[in-house]
Design a protein around this motif. Structure first.
Motif, PDB file in Angstrom:
ATOM      1  N   GLN A   1       1.704  10.408   6.753  1.00  0.00           N
ATOM      2  CA  GLN A   1       1.562   9.759   5.441  1.00  0.00           C
ATOM      3  C   GLN A   1       2.050   8.604   5.368  1.00  0.00           C
ATOM      4  OE1 GLN A   1       4.206  12.473   3.156  1.00  0.00           O
ATOM      5  NE2 GLN A   1       6.263  10.903   3.363  1.00  0.00           N
ATOM      6  N   LEU A   2       1.502   8.150   4.462  1.00  0.00           N
ATOM      7  CA  LEU A   2       1.873   6.490   4.205  1.00  0.00           C
ATOM      8  C   LEU A   2       3.431   6.342   3.972  1.00  0.00           C
ATOM      9  CD1 LEU A   2      -0.717   5.008   1.549  1.00  0.00           C
ATOM     10  CD2 LEU A   2      -0.330   4.290   3.726  1.00  0.00           C
ATOM     11  N   GLU A   3       3.868   5.346   4.649  1.00  0.00           N
ATOM     12  CA  GLU A   3       5.318   5.253   4.656  1.00  0.00           C
ATOM     13  C   GLU A   3       5.884   4.546   3.227  1.00  0.00           C
ATOM     14  OE1 GLU A   3       6.434   2.711   7.899  1.00  0.00           O
ATOM     15  OE2 GLU A   3       5.891   4.125   9.358  1.00  0.00           O
ATOM     16  N   PHE A   4       7.052   5.139   3.036  1.00  0.00           N
ATOM     17  CA  PHE A   4       7.404   4.713   1.567  1.00  0.00           C
ATOM     18  C   PHE A   4       9.015   4.099   1.879  1.00  0.00           C
ATOM     19  CE2 PHE A   4      10.189   5.201  -2.292  1.00  0.00           C
ATOM     20  CZ  PHE A   4       9.253   4.723  -3.213  1.00  0.00           C
ATOM     21  N   GLY A   5       9.032   2.872   1.451  1.00  0.00           N
ATOM     22  CA  GLY A   5      10.558   2.217   1.447  1.00  0.00           C
ATOM     23  C   GLY A   5      11.049   1.565   0.315  1.00  0.00           C
ATOM     24  N   THR A   6      11.953   0.496   0.612  1.00  0.00           N
ATOM     25  CA  THR A   6      12.249  -0.320  -0.619  1.00  0.00           C
ATOM     26  C   THR A   6      11.373  -1.057  -1.268  1.00  0.00           C
ATOM     27  OG1 THR A   6      12.889  -1.787   0.800  1.00  0.00           O
ATOM     28  CG2 THR A   6      14.714  -0.254   0.431  1.00  0.00           C
ATOM     29  N   GLY A   7      10.199  -1.393  -0.582  1.00  0.00           N
ATOM     30  CA  GLY A   7       9.160  -1.922  -1.238  1.00  0.00           C
ATOM     31  C   GLY A   7       7.844  -1.145  -1.587  1.00  0.00           C
ATOM     32  N   GLY A   8       8.343   0.210  -1.651  1.00  0.00           N
ATOM     33  CA  GLY A   8       7.352   1.145  -2.187  1.00  0.00           C
ATOM     34  C   GLY A   8       6.341   1.504  -1.019  1.00  0.00           C
ATOM     35  N   MET A   9       4.902   1.597  -1.171  1.00  0.00           N
ATOM     36  CA  MET A   9       4.082   2.061   0.038  1.00  0.00           C
ATOM     37  C   MET A   9       2.928   1.103  -0.599  1.00  0.00           C
ATOM     38  SD  MET A   9       2.689   5.953  -0.758  1.00  0.00           S
ATOM     39  CE  MET A   9       1.807   6.266  -2.168  1.00  0.00           C
ATOM     40  N   ARG A  10       2.057   0.969   0.299  1.00  0.00           N
ATOM     41  CA  ARG A  10       0.943   0.253   0.512  1.00  0.00           C
ATOM     42  C   ARG A  10      -0.162   0.652   1.462  1.00  0.00           C
ATOM     43  NH1 ARG A  10       2.557  -5.928   0.144  1.00  0.00           N
ATOM     44  NH2 ARG A  10       3.762  -5.067  -1.334  1.00  0.00           N
ATOM     45  N   GLY A  11      -1.399   0.631   1.317  1.00  0.00           N
ATOM     46  CA  GLY A  11      -2.315   1.055   2.453  1.00  0.00           C
ATOM     47  C   GLY A  11      -3.775   0.877   2.060  1.00  0.00           C
ATOM     48  N   GLU A  12      -4.577   1.066   2.907  1.00  0.00           N
ATOM     49  CA  GLU A  12      -5.972   1.071   2.701  1.00  0.00           C
ATOM     50  C   GLU A  12      -6.296   2.171   1.612  1.00  0.00           C
ATOM     51  OE1 GLU A  12      -8.717   0.185   5.825  1.00  0.00           O
ATOM     52  OE2 GLU A  12      -7.239  -0.087   7.197  1.00  0.00           O
TER      53      GLU A  12
ATOM     54  N   ILE B   1       1.535  -0.351  -9.837  1.00  0.00           N
ATOM     55  CA  ILE B   1       0.377   0.116  -8.989  1.00  0.00           C
ATOM     56  C   ILE B   1      -0.201  -1.255  -8.580  1.00  0.00           C
ATOM     57  CG2 ILE B   1      -1.744   1.113  -8.615  1.00  0.00           C
ATOM     58  CD1 ILE B   1       0.607   3.307  -9.124  1.00  0.00           C
ATOM     59  N   THR B   2       0.097  -1.384  -7.312  1.00  0.00           N
ATOM     60  CA  THR B   2      -0.447  -2.915  -6.751  1.00  0.00           C
ATOM     61  C   THR B   2      -0.143  -3.102  -5.355  1.00  0.00           C
ATOM     62  OG1 THR B   2      -0.144  -5.204  -6.732  1.00  0.00           O
ATOM     63  CG2 THR B   2       1.716  -4.013  -7.019  1.00  0.00           C
ATOM     64  N   ALA B   3      -1.030  -3.751  -4.598  1.00  0.00           N
ATOM     65  CA  ALA B   3      -0.711  -4.008  -3.169  1.00  0.00           C
ATOM     66  C   ALA B   3      -0.381  -5.344  -3.147  1.00  0.00           C
ATOM     67  CB  ALA B   3      -2.028  -3.803  -2.424  1.00  0.00           C
ATOM     68  N   SER B   4      -0.064  -6.005  -4.030  1.00  0.00           N
ATOM     69  CA  SER B   4       0.596  -7.390  -4.283  1.00  0.00           C
ATOM     70  C   SER B   4      -0.594  -8.447  -3.782  1.00  0.00           C
ATOM     71  CB  SER B   4       1.647  -7.612  -3.224  1.00  0.00           C
ATOM     72  OG  SER B   4       2.269  -8.912  -3.304  1.00  0.00           O
ATOM     73  N   HIS B   5      -0.324  -9.223  -2.578  1.00  0.00           N
ATOM     74  CA  HIS B   5      -1.326 -10.330  -2.204  1.00  0.00           C
ATOM     75  C   HIS B   5      -2.474  -9.816  -1.085  1.00  0.00           C
ATOM     76  CE1 HIS B   5       2.358 -10.665  -0.034  1.00  0.00           C
ATOM     77  NE2 HIS B   5       1.583 -10.995   1.066  1.00  0.00           N
ATOM     78  N   ASN B   6      -2.185  -8.489  -0.811  1.00  0.00           N
ATOM     79  CA  ASN B   6      -2.970  -8.010   0.320  1.00  0.00           C
ATOM     80  C   ASN B   6      -4.525  -7.942  -0.314  1.00  0.00           C
ATOM     81  OD1 ASN B   6      -0.331  -6.445   0.673  1.00  0.00           O
ATOM     82  ND2 ASN B   6      -1.577  -6.069   2.780  1.00  0.00           N
ATOM     83  N   PRO B   7      -5.447  -7.762   0.852  1.00  0.00           N
ATOM     84  CA  PRO B   7      -6.757  -7.891   0.881  1.00  0.00           C
ATOM     85  C   PRO B   7      -7.375  -6.639  -0.346  1.00  0.00           C
ATOM     86  CG  PRO B   7      -6.430  -8.084   3.110  1.00  0.00           C
ATOM     87  CD  PRO B   7      -5.040  -7.851   2.350  1.00  0.00           C
ATOM     88  N   SER B   8      -8.398  -6.881  -0.719  1.00  0.00           N
ATOM     89  CA  SER B   8      -8.981  -5.895  -1.742  1.00  0.00           C
ATOM     90  C   SER B   8      -9.091  -4.500  -1.329  1.00  0.00           C
ATOM     91  CB  SER B   8     -10.256  -6.467  -2.242  1.00  0.00           C
ATOM     92  OG  SER B   8     -11.455  -6.558  -0.985  1.00  0.00           O
ATOM     93  N   GLU B   9      -9.049  -4.191  -0.132  1.00  0.00           N
ATOM     94  CA  GLU B   9      -9.440  -2.740   0.355  1.00  0.00           C
ATOM     95  C   GLU B   9      -8.170  -1.959   0.167  1.00  0.00           C
ATOM     96  OE1 GLU B   9      -9.290  -5.160   4.278  1.00  0.00           O
ATOM     97  OE2 GLU B   9     -10.108  -5.388   2.078  1.00  0.00           O
ATOM     98  N   TYR B  10      -7.113  -2.786  -0.192  1.00  0.00           N
ATOM     99  CA  TYR B  10      -5.688  -2.203  -0.305  1.00  0.00           C
ATOM    100  C   TYR B  10      -5.098  -2.135  -1.693  1.00  0.00           C
ATOM    101  CZ  TYR B  10      -4.473  -3.317   4.910  1.00  0.00           C
ATOM    102  OH  TYR B  10      -4.493  -3.133   6.012  1.00  0.00           O
ATOM    103  N   ASN B  11      -4.319  -0.785  -1.807  1.00  0.00           N
ATOM    104  CA  ASN B  11      -3.666  -0.847  -3.132  1.00  0.00           C
ATOM    105  C   ASN B  11      -2.325  -0.122  -2.503  1.00  0.00           C
ATOM    106  OD1 ASN B  11      -2.925  -0.519  -5.755  1.00  0.00           O
ATOM    107  ND2 ASN B  11      -5.008   0.119  -6.360  1.00  0.00           N
ATOM    108  N   GLY B  12      -1.417  -0.102  -3.668  1.00  0.00           N
ATOM    109  CA  GLY B  12      -0.130   0.146  -3.359  1.00  0.00           C
ATOM    110  C   GLY B  12       0.694   0.916  -4.386  1.00  0.00           C
ATOM    111  N   TYR B  13       1.968   0.915  -4.045  1.00  0.00           N
ATOM    112  CA  TYR B  13       2.844   1.690  -5.430  1.00  0.00           C
ATOM    113  C   TYR B  13       4.230   1.410  -4.987  1.00  0.00           C
ATOM    114  CZ  TYR B  13       4.488   6.047  -7.559  1.00  0.00           C
ATOM    115  OH  TYR B  13       5.209   7.017  -8.341  1.00  0.00           O
TER     116      TYR B  13
END
Length: 336
Positions: A39-50, A141-153
């Motif tokens: 599963q996607l890892e969750f930490g102090t910065g939340g989680m993000r992935g493709e 809900i964001t993947a900050s400055h990552n590329p467009s194929e990513y999102n995050g939490y």
């Protein structure tokens, strides 16, 4: 549990959205293993992935799972914490609006109220809204400055800051107790509204936030500086508030990079929407040179990262927030 077991669980789930089913059908063996082995890892910065199908991708089910972990954490802190609720905001990425609503639907199943922004808003306003509304937590809900194929939490505490390690670990422990994220209960949006478990927020809070930002200003005489600014939101949330905040502060000469003004989940005019990289400033530089502008500003998709470029003694734009502040390097990166 092996990735093949997870794959089978997802592939036989009758309510799996057609888009995710199609993605699974088109995956190679290597792609399947990577998407389903953890599963996607969750930490102090939340989680993000493709974005995509599987527990190691960003989709409605991984969003529900981490939200259920947060909800269980809130439940542990009693009825008052549930009443305080959670503020939810999102950026311009693919799936962001849908994921924000899924988070509200999941919280609603636990009887936890959500304050959901009607439209995309920056992370700094989300942080402010958590404190202003006295909510127990915030979700961005964001993947900050990552590329467009990513999102995050990202998750924020009641102080408006990202979670400390102890709180993040508690959420992860609750997530690990969930045997099947595909079967998590959610509430219908109309049911949430009728039960007052979701409230939509937006422009009224914008004004409160802008007034607060104006109150932080140290120099109230900037209107006499005659400073000319080019600003680009890099297709993200910054356009909703940054120009108005600058005008409120007294900066009257602001030019927006038109090609990067509107939300665009593909970030079509940049290789990466990272305002601390020189390539993200190329259009802003063109605007600056054409107009003789003094200052270039850029924000990332959720507008919590700022890039700044100014002219040096040779008239070349220097990126102040580059990893290295070597003027020669910055100038060679940015061009004349």
């Amino acid at each position: 549990m092996t990735w093949k077991t997870e794959w089978k669980k997802w592939s036989t789930h009758k309510e799996l959205p057609s888009e995710l089913k199609k993605q699974m059908t088109n995956m190679t063996e290597t792609e399947r293993e990577d998407a389903f082995y953890k599963q996607l890892e969750f930490g102090t910065g939340g989680m993000r992935g493709e974005l995509g199908a599987g527990p190691n991708r960003m989709n409605i089910y991984t969003v529900r799972k981490v939200t259920a972990g947060l909800a269980a954490h809130i439940e542990e802190n009693g009825t008052e914490a549930k009443k305080q609720g959670v503020v939810i905001a999102y950026d311009s990425r693919y799936g962001s609006a849908e994921f924000a609503l899924e988070a509200a639907k999941t919280l609603g199943a636990y009887g936890i109220k959500s304050y959901l922004f009607q439209e995309l808003r920056p992370t700094p306003e989300l942080s402010f809204a958590v404190r202003y509304l006295r909510a127990y937590a915030g979700i961005m809900i964001t993947a900050s400055h990552n590329p467009s194929e990513y999102n995050g939490y990202k998750v924020y505490g009641e102080d408006g800051a990202q979670l400390p390690l102890t709180a993040a670990d508690i959420i992860v422990n609750h997530m690990n107790k969930i045997e099947n994220e595909l079967l998590l209960e959610i509430k219908d949006e109309r049911e949430l509204l009728s039960q007052n478990l979701v409230s939509y927020i937006g422009e009224n809070l914008d004004q409160v936030y802008l007034d607060y930002v104006k109150g932080l200003q140290l120099n109230n005489n900037v209107s006499n500086m005659n400073l000319h600014i080019v600003y680009t939101p890099l297709h993200g949330t910054g356009q909703t508030l940054v120009p108005q905040a600058l005008q409120n502060a007294g900066f009257q000469h602001i030019t927006i990079v038109e090609e990067q003004k509107n939300p665009d989940p593909s970030f079509s005019t940049v290789a990466s929407p990272n305002p601390k990289e020189a390539q993200a400033f190329q259009l802003a530089i063109q605007y600056g040179k054409e107009r003789g502008v003094d200052l270039l500003l850029a924000t990332d998709p959720d507008a919590d990262r700022l890039g700044v470029a100014v002219k040096n003694h040779s008239g070349k734009y220097v990126l102040l927030t580059a990893p290295s502040l070597c003027i020669a390097t910055a100038c060679s990166q940015l061009g004349s």
